[in-house]
Design an enzyme around this catalytic site. Structure first.
Site, short mmCIF file in Angstrom:
data_model
loop_
_atom_site.label_atom_id
_atom_site.label_comp_id
_atom_site.label_asym_id
_atom_site.label_seq_id
_atom_site.Cartn_x
_atom_site.Cartn_y
_atom_site.Cartn_z
CB CYS A 1 -38.41 -8.07 28.54
SG CYS A 1 -39.36 -6.69 27.90
N GLY B 1 -56.49 -31.10 26.94
CA GLY B 1 -56.43 -30.94 28.39
C GLY B 1 -56.39 -32.24 29.16
CB CYS C 1 -38.97 -3.54 29.81
SG CYS C 1 -37.29 -4.14 29.50
CB CYS D 1 -36.08 -7.52 25.85
SG CYS D 1 -35.62 -6.04 26.77
CB CYS E 1 -37.17 -2.82 25.32
SG CYS E 1 -38.60 -3.71 25.96
#
Ligand SMILES: Nc1ncnc2c1ncn2[C@@H]1O[C@H](COP(=O)(O)OP(=O)(O)OP(=O)(O)O)[C@@H](O)[C@H]1O
Ligand SMILES: [Mg+2]
Lengths: 256, 283
Positions: B265, B31, B240, B271, B243
Site C-alpha cells: 500500500c 476548478g 498488498c 496499511c 495487509c
C-alpha cells in the site's frame, strides 16, 4: 434568398494608418468572392475583420447563422463568435504553419475541431480524419505523421482538411496558394474548386493572383488604398475593367 | 510548544486573509485557477510551499494536522512540514486519516474515505492542465474563460494514436462540474474517482506558480476520456504484500540488494490500520 454574409461600411484603422474603409458587399450562399489588390491595399485587414480576428472600428458584418438567422457578428460576445468560427466558418491561412498545430499529428490536427464541437468517440474521429486526408489527397496512412514531415503543398491541404471537417458553410482564405510552386498551386486550386462545389461552400478568397480569381471566384472586388474601387462578376471585371486601377492591374498581368 | 517568535502558523494575519480570500473565490468557482500573492516560505519551491501556505491559512488551534508525501507520513518532506506546523502553530498532529481535520498531501488521496469537516490540501507543482499543449498564458486563460477545450482532447487523442491508450498515469486531467478543466496535481489516476463527490473540502496550492484552485464538498469531477477508450482508474494487479488489501493503490518496493520486489500500500496509515485490525481480530 438571404445573403450568407452581408457587409456594410466596414472600416478599420491601425492608429493613423488606414486598414480598410467603407467596404460593403453581399455574399450569396454557394458564391465565391475574390478580393484582389496590391500589397497593403487592405485585403488581409478586411478578411481579418470579417472573420473576427481583428476588431473593426465601424460597420456591420451580418452572417446568416444556422440557428438564429442573420446576426451582426461584430456585436456578438466573444464566446458566441468563437463558437461560430469553430462550427460554421473556416479560415485558411497563407502560411500553413499559422493554421496548423505543428507538434500534433495530422489526425489530431483534423480531429481538433470535431473534439472542440464535442465529438468523444476516438474511432469515429479517426475515421473522419482518414476520410478527410483522402479527400485532400493525402495518404490516410500518414494520419499519425506530424505536419513537419509534410511538403508545403501537403501542409496546405492538411490545413484545408482541418478546417472543413466540421462542415462549415463559409470559408475565409488569405492567399491559400501563396508561397507554393506553380504546379503545386494548380493542384491545390483544383482541389479547392472541387471542395467548394461539392460542399456548396461560400467563400471569400484574398489573392494577388488573377489566375486564382479567374478559376475560383464568381465575383470579384478590387481594392486600392483600403477601399473597394470596383466589384462585379469576375469575368466582367477582368474582361472589361471600368476603374483605371483595375485596367492597370489586368493589363500588367496580361503583359507579364 | 509554539515558537513565540512566529505568528500562529508562521504567516502574518494579513497574508492569511489574502490567501483566504483567494480560497473563497476558488471554492466559489470550482476548478478555476485563482491567482494569489505567494509568499517566501522557509523552504524551497518544490517542497510544498503552495500547500504549506494554504494549510497556514486554514489551520486553527483546535485542528489535528496530518501530512502525507506520496501516501506516507514518515518521509522527510512529510515529517518536516508536520514539524513546521507543530512548532509554528502548536496544533496536534496525527497519522490517522480519520482523526485529522486538515491533511496536507503530495501526490495521493488517502484510501480511507474523507468526511465532512475535513480539509485536504494538495501541493501542486503545475496548476495549468493546458500548459504543455499551449505555452502562452494569455491563450490558456482565454481557453478556460471560453470553455474552449478541444485541445485537451487532442492531447488524449495523440496519446491513444501513439500508445494505444492515454499515457498519463498521473495528473490525469478532469472536468469540474462540466465547466473547468483542471489538473488534479500529480496524484495517480487511480485516485481520480475520489475527487468527485468528496464530502471534504479540497484545496490545491501552487507556490511557485501562485495559483489556488479548489473543489467544494460534493463537487462533480469527471476524468476526460473517449466513449470507446473510457477512463480506467488502474493500479498494479496485486494485493498488498503486507495487509492483503486489493482495493488500495500500491507502490512497488525493492526489499533487498538482490532486487526482490513487492507491492505494498502506498497509503501507510491505511496499511498499518488494516494490519492492526487483523492482529486484534486474531487475538
Ligand atoms: N498590425 C498592423 N499594424 C499597423 N498597420 C497595419 C497592420 N496590419 C496592416 N497594417 C497596414 O494596413 C494596411 C493594409 O494592410 P493589409 O495587411 O490589410 O494589406 P494586404 O492587402 O493584405 O497586403 P498584402 O498583399 O501585402 O498581404 C497597410 O498599410 C498596412 O501597413
Ligand atoms: Mg495580406
Amino acid at each position: 434568398m438571404t445573403p450568407i454574409l452581408s457587409v456594410r461600411t466596414l472600416s478599420k484603422s491601425y492608429g493613423p494608418r488606414l486598414g480598410c474603409r467603407g467596404v460593403s458587399f453581399d455574399l450569396w450562399p454557394g458564391e465565391v468572392m475574390g478580393i484582389v489588390g496590391e500589397s497593403g491595399s487592405g485585403k488581409s485587414t478586411l478578411l481579418g475583420c470579417l472573420a473576427g480576428h481583428l476588431a473593426a472600428d465601424a460597420g456591420q458584418v451580418i452572417f446568416d447563422t444556422r440557428s438564429h438567422g442573420p446576426r451582426d457578428v461584430l456585436a456578438m460576445a466573444e464566446p458566441e463568435r468563437r463558437a461560430l468560427s469553430r462550427s460554421e466558418w473556416a479560415f485558411v491561412h497563407q502560411h500553413a504553419r499559422d493554421g496548423l498545430r505543428m507538434g500534433v499529428s495530422a489526425g489530431g490536427n483534423v480531429g481538433e475541431r470535431l473534439m472542440a464541437a464535442g465529438a468523444r468517440n476516438y474511432g469515429a474521429i479517426r475515421g473522419a480524419a482518414q476520410d478527410w486526408l483522402a479527400r485532400v489527397e493525402i495518404d490516410p496512412g500518414r494520419i499519425d505523421d506530424r505536419p513537419s514531415a509534410f511538403s508545403g503543398g501537403m501542409q496546405q491541404r492538411l490545413q484545408i482538411a482541418r478546417n472543413l471537417v466540421t462542415g462549415p458553410r463559409l470559408v475565409f482564405m488569405d492567399e491559400p496558394t501563396g508561397g507554393l510552386d506553380v504546379s503545386v498551386q494548380a493542384r491545390l486550386l483544383d482541389l479547392l474548386r472541387g471542395l467548394v462545389r461539392d460542399m456548396g461552400l461560400s467563400a471569400v478568397i484574398v489573392t494577388h493572383d488573377l489566375a486564382v480569381v479567374r478559376l475560383l471566384a464568381d465575383r470579384l472586388m478590387v481594392m486600392k488604398s483600403g477601399e473597394v474601387v470596383e466589384q462585379g462578376l469576375t469575368d466582367q471585371v477582368l474582361d472589361d475593367p471600368q476603374h483605371g486601377y483595375t485596367q492597370l492591374l489586368v493589363s500588367s498581368v496580361l503583359a507579364a | 510548544m509554539t515558537d513565540a517568535a512566529y505568528n500562529f502558523a508562521y504567516l502574518d494575519e494579513q497574508t492569511k486573509r489574502m490567501i483566504r480570500r483567494a480560497i473563497l473565490k476558488a471554492l466559489a468557482i470550482p476548478g478555476c485557477q485563482v491567482p494569489f500573492a505567494s509568499r517566501e516560505m522557509p523552504m524551497p519551491y518544490g517542497w510544498g510551499t503552495g500547500g504549506v501556505q494554504l494549510s497556514a491559512a486554514v489551520l486553527v488551534p483546535e485542528d489535528r494536522f496530518k501530512v502525507i508525501d506520496q501516501g506516507a507520513d514518515d518521509t522527510t518532506n512529510a515529517v518536516s512540514i508536520r514539524k513546521f506546523f507543530e512548532r509554528t502553530a502548536g496544533v496536534a498532529t496525527t497519522t490517522r486519516t480519520a482523526d485529522a481535520t486538515v491533511i496536507q498531501t503530495r501526490h495521493r488521496i488517502p484510501e480511507t474515505p474523507l468526511a465532512e469537516g475535513q480539509i485536504l490540501v494538495y501541493q501542486v507543482p503545475i496548476p495549468e492542465p493546458l500548459r504543455f499543449l499551449e505555452p502562452r498564458e494569455t491563450e490558456t486563460r482565454r481557453m478556460h474563460a471560453l470553455g474552449d477545450y478541444g485541445l485537451m482532447h487532442v492531447k488524449l487523442y495523440e496519446d491513444i494514436a501513439r500508445h494505444g491508450h492515454v499515457s498519463a498515469a498521473y495528473a490525469y486531467p478532469v472536468m469540474v462540474e462540466g465547466r473547468y478543466v483542471m489538473d488534479p496535481s500529480p496524484i495517480p489516476k487511480f485516485d481520480n474517482p475520489k475527487l468527485s463527490g468528496c464530502p471534504a473540502i479540497q484545496l490545491f496550492g501552487a507556490g511557485r506558480e501562485q495559483r489556488i484552485h479548489a473543489l467544494p464538498p460534493y463537487t462533480n469531477v469527471v476524468s476526460l476520456d473517449f466513449e470507446d477508450h473510457p477512463f480506467e482508474a488502474s493500479k498494479p494487479e496485486h494485493p498488498c504484500a503486507l495487509c492483503g488489501a486489493t482495493e488500495s493503490y500500491l507502490d512497488e518496493v525493492i526489499t533487498d540488494d538482490r532486487g526482490t520486489r513487492m507491492f505494498v500500500c502506498s497509503d501507510t496509515d491505511f496499511c498499518t490500520s488494516r494490519r492492526d485490525a487483523a492482529l486484534e481480530a486474531a487475538q
